[in-house]
Design an enzyme around this catalytic site. Structure first.
Site, PDB file in Angstrom:
ATOM      1  N   HIS A   6      -1.089  -1.536   8.624  1.00 40.63           N
ATOM      2  CA  HIS A   6       0.311  -1.618   8.219  1.00 40.63           C
ATOM      3  C   HIS A   6       0.719  -0.354   7.443  1.00 40.63           C
ATOM      4  CE1 HIS A   6       3.947  -3.951   6.911  1.00 40.63           C
ATOM      5  NE2 HIS A   6       3.888  -3.082   5.916  1.00 40.63           N
ATOM      6  N   GLU A   7      -0.074  -0.007   6.442  1.00 42.34           N
ATOM      7  CA  GLU A   7       0.276   1.153   5.605  1.00 42.34           C
ATOM      8  C   GLU A   7       0.166   2.469   6.372  1.00 42.34           C
ATOM      9  OE1 GLU A   7       1.866   0.680   3.004  1.00 42.34           O
ATOM     10  OE2 GLU A   7       1.402  -1.460   2.835  1.00 42.34           O
ATOM     11  N   HIS A  45       3.344   3.065   8.283  1.00 45.21           N
ATOM     12  CA  HIS A  45       4.386   3.692   7.453  1.00 45.21           C
ATOM     13  C   HIS A  45       4.077   5.177   7.241  1.00 45.21           C
ATOM     14  CE1 HIS A  45       6.475   0.083   6.283  1.00 45.21           C
ATOM     15  NE2 HIS A  45       5.446  -0.442   5.641  1.00 45.21           N
ATOM     16  N   ASP A  61      10.076  -4.886   3.735  1.00 50.71           N
ATOM     17  CA  ASP A  61      10.447  -3.798   4.644  1.00 50.71           C
ATOM     18  C   ASP A  61      11.716  -4.175   5.412  1.00 50.71           C
ATOM     19  OD1 ASP A  61       8.163  -2.460   3.918  1.00 50.71           O
ATOM     20  OD2 ASP A  61       7.018  -3.061   5.681  1.00 50.71           O
TER      21      ASP A  61
HETATM   22 ZN    ZN Z   1       5.379  -2.313   4.759  1.00 51.28          ZN
END
Ligand code: ZN
Length: 327
Positions: free
Chosen positions: A132-133, A136, A211
């Site tokens: 997930h990170e 980003h 988000d």
């Molecule tokens: Zn996120």
């Protein structure tokens, strides 16, 4: 304040954070004639506030208050005081004689994001958080119009934060272009997009809630205030970012249901397009994503510079000016 005779020489000063609920009689001419909005401090203001709070603390020679001020847009005076206090506590705990840049950087994460907690041990959860990170962080690095990446980490923080990917902050005011807002939305969707690309649609989890809120807020801003969508050049909503002044209680929109539906459609279209773009970029760099996740799982935190180097070994990284200098 009866209005019958002028009391020259008497000045009444008052403060409130709810000007919206003041009685109209109180605001008539001759009562409170001037209203001064005390907003978040700008760079110069932050620097002066930092100087005050640094007075009774021992700072290492390498620490520059100018750098701290440049990297803290959006923080109020109390936050800046707490930043230096946290840094002092960390310094004492680390048995150092003076507050160093490392303590400032760690304290800033604490103030802005939350207290660090024990590293994740559940390997599946840790792995998903890393993807997930990285989603980003990679988009933030590859998209040309976003602020440069500052760090990405999977050390959880208080408040249910499993990890985060932060950018070097830009001064809070500034003209944001349509391209920049779209890139920010795309990078914000990068976390969820990466989960879907890697684990499939059924496996995405609830970690992207904030988000999605940010995406909706930005897309709505584009449609209803900035005239950046097909709805044309009109502002149907006024900025109500001064929520602390109580304006969130005022009706913020007075448009028809039909227009509300069209606004919703625009928001969905923007989010949809950006999500597709995010997935596309991540799919295109799938081997790189795995490589970066591997590195993040091992080291738990990567700073922007290291991250860009890892990415640059695989693909071209757009150059972006670093606004705030590194600690
Ligand atoms: Zn996120």
């Amino acid at each position: 304040m009866d209005g019958f005779q002028g009391n020259t020489g008497v000045i009444v000063i008052a403060a409130t954070n709810r000007p919206d609920v003041l009685d109209a009689a109180l605001l008539r001419p001759g009562r409170f004639d001037r209203q001064i909005l005390v907003d978040y401090p700008d760079y110069k203001g932050r620097l002066e506030i930092l100087k005050v709070h640094a007075r009774n603390k021992k700072l290492d020679d390498s620490v520059s208050l100018e750098t701290i001020a440049r990297r803290t847009p959006g923080l109020a005076g109390a936050d800046l005081a707490s930043l230096l206090n946290e840094a002092a506590i960390l310094t004492a705990r680390r048995h150092k004689g003076a507050i160093g840049n490392l303590e400032i950087a760690d304290a800033l994460d604490r103030v802005k994001i939350g207290m660090p907690k024990r590293p994740l041990t559940d390997s599946i959860e840790k792995c998903k958080t890393a993807y997930h990170e990285i989603g980003h962080a990679l988009l933030q690095t590859l998209l040309p119009n976003t602020d440069p990446l500052d760090k990405v980490t999977i050390v959880p923080r208080s408040g249910g934060i499993m990890g985060f990917s932060a950018s070097v902050p830009d001064e809070e005011v500034g003209l944001e272009t349509r391209a920049k807002i779209l890139d920010i939305i795309t990078a914000t969707l990068g976390g969820r997009a990466c989960e879907e690309v890697v684990f499939g649609r059924e496996e995405v989890d609830d970690g992207a809630g904030s988000d999605l809120q940010k995406v909706t807020r930005l897309a709505r801003l584009m449609a209803t205030q900035l005239g950046m969508t097909d709805l044309g050049l009109a502002a149907w909503e006024s900025p109500n970012n001064e929520v602390f002044l109580g304006r969130d209680l005022m009706p913020t929109n007075d448009y028809s249901e039909d227009l509300a539906r069209r606004i919703d459609r625009q928001i969905r279209a923007i989010a949809g397009e950006c999500y597709t773009k995010a997935k596309h970029i991540l799919q295109e760099h799938r081997p790189l994503v795995d490589r970066l996740v591997e590195e993040l799982l091992e080291r738990e935190t990567l700073d922007g510079e290291e991250f860009r180097k890892l990415v640059a070994a695989h693909t071209a990284v757009p150059e972006k000016p670093l606004v705030g200098a590194k600690f």
